[in-house]
Write an enzyme that holds these catalytic residues in place. Structure first.
Site, PDB file in Angstrom:
ATOM      1  N   SER A   1      11.424  -9.744  -7.798  1.00  0.00           N
ATOM      2  CA  SER A   1      10.076  -9.336  -8.181  1.00  0.00           C
ATOM      3  C   SER A   1       9.431 -10.414  -9.040  1.00  0.00           C
ATOM      4  O   SER A   1      10.031 -11.466  -9.307  1.00  0.00           O
ATOM      5  CB  SER A   1      10.122  -8.012  -8.947  1.00  0.00           C
ATOM      6  OG  SER A   1      10.618  -8.230 -10.261  1.00  0.00           O
TER       7      SER A   1
ATOM      8  N   LYS B   1      15.401  -8.618 -17.775  1.00  0.00           N
ATOM      9  CA  LYS B   1      14.288  -8.607 -18.733  1.00  0.00           C
ATOM     10  C   LYS B   1      14.661  -9.483 -19.930  1.00  0.00           C
ATOM     11  O   LYS B   1      15.765  -9.994 -20.028  1.00  0.00           O
ATOM     12  CB  LYS B   1      13.981  -7.186 -19.220  1.00  0.00           C
ATOM     13  CG  LYS B   1      13.641  -6.169 -18.130  1.00  0.00           C
ATOM     14  CD  LYS B   1      12.311  -6.437 -17.458  1.00  0.00           C
ATOM     15  CE  LYS B   1      12.018  -5.388 -16.382  1.00  0.00           C
ATOM     16  NZ  LYS B   1      10.818  -5.718 -15.582  1.00  0.00           N
TER      17      LYS B   1
ATOM     18  N   SER C   1       5.107  -5.464 -15.376  1.00  0.00           N
ATOM     19  CA  SER C   1       6.529  -5.229 -15.642  1.00  0.00           C
ATOM     20  C   SER C   1       6.727  -3.806 -16.136  1.00  0.00           C
ATOM     21  O   SER C   1       6.109  -3.370 -17.114  1.00  0.00           O
ATOM     22  CB  SER C   1       7.030  -6.219 -16.707  1.00  0.00           C
ATOM     23  OG  SER C   1       8.347  -5.892 -17.114  1.00  0.00           O
TER      24      SER C   1
END
Length: 293
Positions: free
Chosen positions: A67, A130, A236
């Protein structure tokens, strides 16, 4: 009477002994060393699987980025290696999350700014990546799109736009960010900022304009948990959102950590065709290979 010549051999002298009788007895040939029997193919495969499983569980493991939530640092199509030892080991470190470790061992504390791979709540069955923003005891809040830690605004400075080419892996999130380069290549131009975290680590982030997640209530990070965010702040699903399967992740238990991103080992724009070998190279983004964190 026949006279015997002076130089005639003495017939009474003993006859010379055969040569074989004068040599030492021949040594028996040494027994051949038993040759090592080669492993059968099934045994070789089993050994190989065990070695790979050990390496992936305790040393390094590969991950791919599916992504754009970590733009600009990570692009869709990047493949990276994650170090497994910095945060210790749990069942999530093992292949298929095999429940062989009752609790985390050799646990380590991540640093603010680390890029981490973890099992995403609430299902704890999908790998996410992340950046660590809030550690246990921190208060994290977004105010007007600016990150605040423990009541202090994190410095945020505008820098040059982040430019990424449109490809099979990348499309612009909205028409307002679409552009065309001088050579006619379509691309996306995103507003980019540089944040400086309290320890001095600088992080480039994207801010695409106002979004609801730009204003959040203050959240105190409990012991044993982390507040994680994507660098693409407006694209996000992270700790700013409640943990929902396929959505936000809420606060993430440290026991869910799998590893720390270390190096990009490959990157592709998604245009490769397995039946056309030359496209494996034309699709590669060689300038991204070797990037560290």
């Amino acid at each position: 009477m026949t006279e015997t010549p002076e130089n005639a051999p003495d017939s009474t002298a003993s006859a010379p002994q055969p040569l074989a009788d004068t040599l030492p007895p021949a040594k028996k040939p040494a027994a051949k060393k038993k040759e090592r029997k080669e492993d059968s193919f099934p045994v070789f495969v089993i050994k190989l699987v065990l070695i790979v499983a050990f390496f992936r569980s305790f040393v390094f493991s590969p991950f791919n980025i599916p992504s754009e939530s970590m733009l600009p640092r990570l692009e869709n199509g990047d493949y990276l290696l994650a170090a497994k030892w910095p945060f210790g080991y749990s069942s999530y470190s093992l292949p298929f999350s095999a429940p062989l470790l009752p609790k985390r061992i050799l646990a380590g504390q991540p640093n603010r700014g680390d890029v981490v791979i973890f099992k995403a709540p609430p299902g704890n069955d999908v790998d996410y990546i992340k950046r660590v923003i809030g550690l246990p005891g921190d208060t994290v809040q977004m105010i007007g799109g600016q990150l605040h830690l423990n009541g202090v605004a994190v410095p945020k400075v505008k820098i040059a736009d982040f430019v990424i080419k449109v490809s099979a892996n990348t499309s612009c999130i909205a028409p307002e960010f679409e552009a065309v380069e001088k050579d006619g290549t379509p691309s996306c131009h995103y507003p980019q900022f540089r944040e400086t975290l309290p320890e001095g680590k600088q992080v480039n982030v994207l801010d695409l304009g106002y979004r609801p997640q730009d204003d959040t209530p203050p959240v105190v990070v409990p012991a044993g948990q982390l507040f994680l965010m994507g660098d693409n702040r407006d694209n996000s699903m992270d700790s700013r959102f409640p943990a929902v399967e396929g959505g936000g992740i809420g606060l993430v238990p440290q026991d869910n950590l799998i590893g720390r991103a270390t190096i990009v080992m490959w990157s592709t724009d998604g245009s490769a065709n397995w039946l056309l070998p030359w496209t494996w190279f034309t699709a590669a983004r060689f300038d991204r290979i070797g990037g560290t964190f």
